[in-house]
Design a protein around this motif. Structure first.
Motif, PDB file in Angstrom:
ATOM      1  N   UNK A   7    -120.559 107.020 137.182  1.00 25.84           N
ATOM      2  CA  UNK A   7    -120.765 108.172 138.063  1.00 25.84           C
ATOM      3  C   UNK A   7    -119.615 109.164 137.927  1.00 25.84           C
ATOM      4  N   UNK A   8    -118.382 108.597 137.764  1.00 24.74           N
ATOM      5  CA  UNK A   8    -117.220 109.472 137.646  1.00 24.74           C
ATOM      6  C   UNK A   8    -117.361 110.362 136.415  1.00 24.74           C
ATOM      7  N   UNK A   9    -117.888 109.757 135.315  1.00 24.20           N
ATOM      8  CA  UNK A   9    -118.077 110.550 134.104  1.00 24.20           C
ATOM      9  C   UNK A   9    -119.074 111.673 134.373  1.00 24.20           C
ATOM     10  N   UNK A  10    -120.184 111.301 135.066  1.00 25.92           N
ATOM     11  CA  UNK A  10    -121.192 112.345 135.300  1.00 25.92           C
ATOM     12  C   UNK A  10    -120.711 113.404 136.278  1.00 25.92           C
ATOM     13  N   UNK A  11    -119.578 113.099 137.001  1.00 23.41           N
ATOM     14  CA  UNK A  11    -119.004 114.108 137.886  1.00 23.41           C
ATOM     15  C   UNK A  11    -118.686 115.376 137.097  1.00 23.41           C
ATOM     16  N   UNK A  12    -118.420 115.221 135.803  1.00 23.27           N
ATOM     17  CA  UNK A  12    -118.103 116.355 134.947  1.00 23.27           C
ATOM     18  C   UNK A  12    -119.198 117.409 134.906  1.00 23.27           C
ATOM     19  N   UNK A  13    -120.420 116.976 135.124  1.00 24.36           N
ATOM     20  CA  UNK A  13    -121.514 117.958 135.054  1.00 24.36           C
ATOM     21  C   UNK A  13    -121.743 118.634 136.410  1.00 24.36           C
ATOM     22  N   UNK A  14    -120.959 118.215 137.427  1.00 23.85           N
ATOM     23  CA  UNK A  14    -121.177 118.790 138.755  1.00 23.85           C
ATOM     24  C   UNK A  14    -121.007 120.293 138.756  1.00 23.85           C
ATOM     25  N   UNK A  15    -119.988 120.770 137.996  1.00 26.62           N
ATOM     26  CA  UNK A  15    -119.702 122.205 138.020  1.00 26.62           C
ATOM     27  C   UNK A  15    -120.932 122.974 137.555  1.00 26.62           C
ATOM     28  N   UNK A  16    -121.550 122.481 136.490  1.00 25.67           N
ATOM     29  CA  UNK A  16    -122.726 123.159 135.954  1.00 25.67           C
ATOM     30  C   UNK A  16    -123.845 123.166 136.990  1.00 25.67           C
ATOM     31  N   UNK A  17    -124.110 121.968 137.552  1.00 20.44           N
ATOM     32  CA  UNK A  17    -125.181 121.862 138.540  1.00 20.44           C
ATOM     33  C   UNK A  17    -124.885 122.738 139.746  1.00 20.44           C
ATOM     34  N   UNK A  18    -123.593 122.707 140.164  1.00 23.30           N
ATOM     35  CA  UNK A  18    -123.213 123.476 141.349  1.00 23.30           C
ATOM     36  C   UNK A  18    -123.525 124.942 141.123  1.00 23.30           C
ATOM     37  N   UNK A 306    -128.011 103.924 142.141  1.00 23.94           N
ATOM     38  CA  UNK A 306    -127.972 102.724 141.300  1.00 23.94           C
ATOM     39  C   UNK A 306    -129.384 102.224 140.969  1.00 23.94           C
ATOM     40  N   UNK A 307    -129.493 101.478 139.884  1.00 26.66           N
ATOM     41  CA  UNK A 307    -130.812 101.074 139.370  1.00 26.66           C
ATOM     42  C   UNK A 307    -131.652 100.355 140.429  1.00 26.66           C
ATOM     43  N   UNK A 308    -131.049  99.460 141.204  1.00 24.23           N
ATOM     44  CA  UNK A 308    -131.846  98.707 142.179  1.00 24.23           C
ATOM     45  C   UNK A 308    -132.367  99.598 143.306  1.00 24.23           C
ATOM     46  N   UNK A 309    -131.579 100.591 143.699  1.00 23.54           N
ATOM     47  CA  UNK A 309    -132.038 101.511 144.751  1.00 23.54           C
ATOM     48  C   UNK A 309    -133.216 102.338 144.228  1.00 23.54           C
ATOM     49  N   UNK A 310    -133.149 102.744 142.959  1.00 18.94           N
ATOM     50  CA  UNK A 310    -134.268 103.506 142.386  1.00 18.94           C
ATOM     51  C   UNK A 310    -135.498 102.608 142.230  1.00 18.94           C
ATOM     52  N   UNK A 311    -135.237 101.348 141.857  1.00 16.96           N
ATOM     53  CA  UNK A 311    -136.336 100.385 141.678  1.00 16.96           C
ATOM     54  C   UNK A 311    -137.112 100.230 142.988  1.00 16.96           C
TER      55      UNK A 311
END
Ligand SMILES: Cc1cc2nc3c(=O)[nH]c(=O)nc-3n(C[C@H](O)[C@H](O)[C@H](O)COP(=O)(O)OP(=O)(O)OC[C@H]3O[C@@H](n4cnc5c(N)ncnc54)[C@H](O)[C@@H]3O)c2cc1C
Length: 478
Positions: A7-18, A306-311
């Motif tokens: 998740x921390x890695x994907x935090x990098x895309x937050x700026x774009x999404x924001x 997380x995968x189980x929550x999506x499941x």
């Protein structure tokens, strides 16, 4: 739980999404707000979380997609009287809801239960007293033995992780129907259990994991609690309606609550959480998702749950229910010594109760459940009305042919909700992912009746989930 590395890695895309969501909000003329806690959903879970947190000094913002509050509870008018066309009853062990009723000045009144109930099975109509219908001795012995086995298995479950109980995985691998077929030889006893399941869970016994059914029995204090009128879950109703409590809670929240705004995107970072809805966005320290699991699957959440929550969000659908009320000039069945309570294994409406009013209006309330609801949902309201009246004539004779009002609510067609009473997992889902139901994910906390380990599926479970999540947030450091 802190955000993990992925998740921390994907935090990098937050700026774009924001950037893109800021544009979205601006395009839609939306306002931005900054609060301590954002809450999605103004059912009893979200309203309880919001009022509890507000009293604890937190600044909250609640957003609700519908133009009303209460979620699976809902107001309606029958022959000029306010009634509940969603959740309605409360039982004596549902102490959190009873306390809420007291706090908001909405008193209870006992469900009418004097006189004989009627039981219809295989073309025979019989009178009986109590909550268990009369079967022949041998069939009754099998029904009693099956119910005792269910009670014993339910009571032995591990309340924190039912799937980790002895035989938990095996019980989760079968539906309740498969369990009935393997354990209850008498067709009449099986038909009665199937009816109980349809009425209590609002799905077919083939659609529910037997482990989940047992956990529901455990968490509610036993089968008699679930099926019972006096002393059970159908013990009492709220004068003026259960929905009235929701409206009073909403009034207390004032402009902290915004309705008619659907949350479409959530963006979580190390520092805060952004909730984007069709009218703007909210930035908060913490977020409560007080919505059923299936509604989670309709929000774009970044980083993904997380995968189980999506499941579980994908595989725990709401049951199927159509609720109706029908009014007569008077409760004429009472004069004949009948309670108005019907159990009928032969007809599309399997259960009916008396809901007559203090001023002498006669009224009956009942449900199409499970596959009966699916079939009722494709009929027009007047076709459903005719079905209900034909059934009422079977129990009460020609006097039942002339009601003065009929209303119903097809919860399968309810905008943004799409079912009821609650979300039910089929075999295999609960043991694999049940632990994800109320496991916080970073700044996101999960409420809703489905997340409760006491009276899940009921308003009591929703209220308790709101209290639990508020305590989690008050304890959280940032
Ligand atoms: C016909 C019927 C009869 C019932 N009878 C009883 C009964 O007699 N007694 C009892 O205790 N229980 C009963 N229940 C069950 C009870 O009503 C529910 O368990 C309870 O109301 C659930 O509350 P909740 O807050 O968990 O969820 P909900 O009431 O479903 O609230 C969730 C809210 O979130 C909103 N929402 C969802 N997604 C979004 C989004 N993306 N953005 C913004 N808002 C969103 C929804 O519109 C909804 O208002 C009944 C239910 C039904 C349908």
């Amino acid at each position: 739980m802190d955000l993990d590395r992925r998740q921390a890695i994907s935090t990098g895309i937050f700026a774009t999404l924001a950037g893109s969501t800021a544009t979205y909000a601006a395009r839609n003329g939306g306002a931005s707000r900054k609060v301590d806690v954002a809450i999605v959903g103004a059912g009893f879970a979200g309203l309880t979380a919001a009022t509890t947190l507000t009293r604890a000094g937190q600044d909250v913002a609640v957003v609700e997609q519908l133009g009303r509050v209460g979620g699976r509870t809902k107001a309606a008018i029958l022959a000029g009287h306010p009634v509940d066309i969603g959740g309605q009853w409360v039982g004596p062990t549902q102490t959190a809801l009873l306390e809420l009723g007291r706090r908001y000045g909405v008193p209870t009144e006992l469900q009418y239960a004097s006189g004989n109930n009627l039981f219809v099975h295989a073309g025979n109509l019989r009178k009986f007293e109590g909550d268990v219908p009369p079967l022949a001795d041998a069939e009754m012995a099998q029904l009693a033995a099956a119910m005792e086995k269910i009670e014993t298995q339910a009571a032995s479950l591990n309340p924190y992780a039912p799937w980790a109980s002895v035989n938990g995985e095996q019980l989760d691998a079968v539906s309740s129907r498969q369990w009935f077929e393997a354990n209850v030889p008498s067709p009449a006893a099986r038909a009665t259990l199937e009816l109980f399941w349809r009425v209590v869970y609002s799905v077919e016994a083939s659609e529910i994991s037997h482990l989940y059914a047992l956990e529901y029995v455990r968490a509610s204090g036993g089968l008699a609690q679930l099926t019972g009128t006096r002393g059970g879950a159908q013990d009492a109703t709220f004068k003026g309606g259960l929905h009235l409590i929701a409206r009073k809670m909403a009034a207390e929240l004032g402009d902290r609550l915004t309705s008619n705004v659907k949350v479409i995107r959530i963006i979580q970072s190390d520092n805060d959480i952004r909730v984007i809805h069709r009218g703007g966005e909210i930035t908060a320290r913490r977020l409560v998702l007080a919505i059923p699991p299936s509604a989670l699957a309709r929000i774009d959440i970044s980083p993904p749950l997380p995968a189980n929550a999506r499941y579980i969000a994908d595989r725990m659908p709401l049951g199927s229910v159509v609720k109706f009320l029908v009014a007569y000039k008077s409760p004429f069945w009472r004069e004949r010594g009948l309670s108005g309570q019907i159990i009928d294994t032969d007809s599309p409406v399997k259960v009916i109760f008396d809901k007559s009013m203090d001023d002498g209006l006669g009224a009956l309330v009942g449900f199409f459940n499970g596959s009966d609801a699916g079939r009722a949902s494709i009929l027009s309201q007047s076709e459903r009305r005719n079905l209900v009246i034909e059934q009422a004539k079977k129990y009460f004779g020609p006097e039942a042919a002339n009601p003065i009002d009929y209303i119903d609510n097809d919860w399968l067609a309810e905008d943004g909700i799409g079912g009821g009473y609650t979300s039910i997992p089929g075999p295999g889902v609960f043991s694999r992912a049940g632990g994800a139901l109320r496991q916080p994910f970073g700044r996101i906390h999960f409420a809703g009746t489905e997340t409760s380990d006491v009276w899940p599926g009921y308003v009591e479970g929703a209220v308790r989930s709101g209290q639990r999540v508020a305590a989690e947030i008050v304890r959280s450091k940032r």
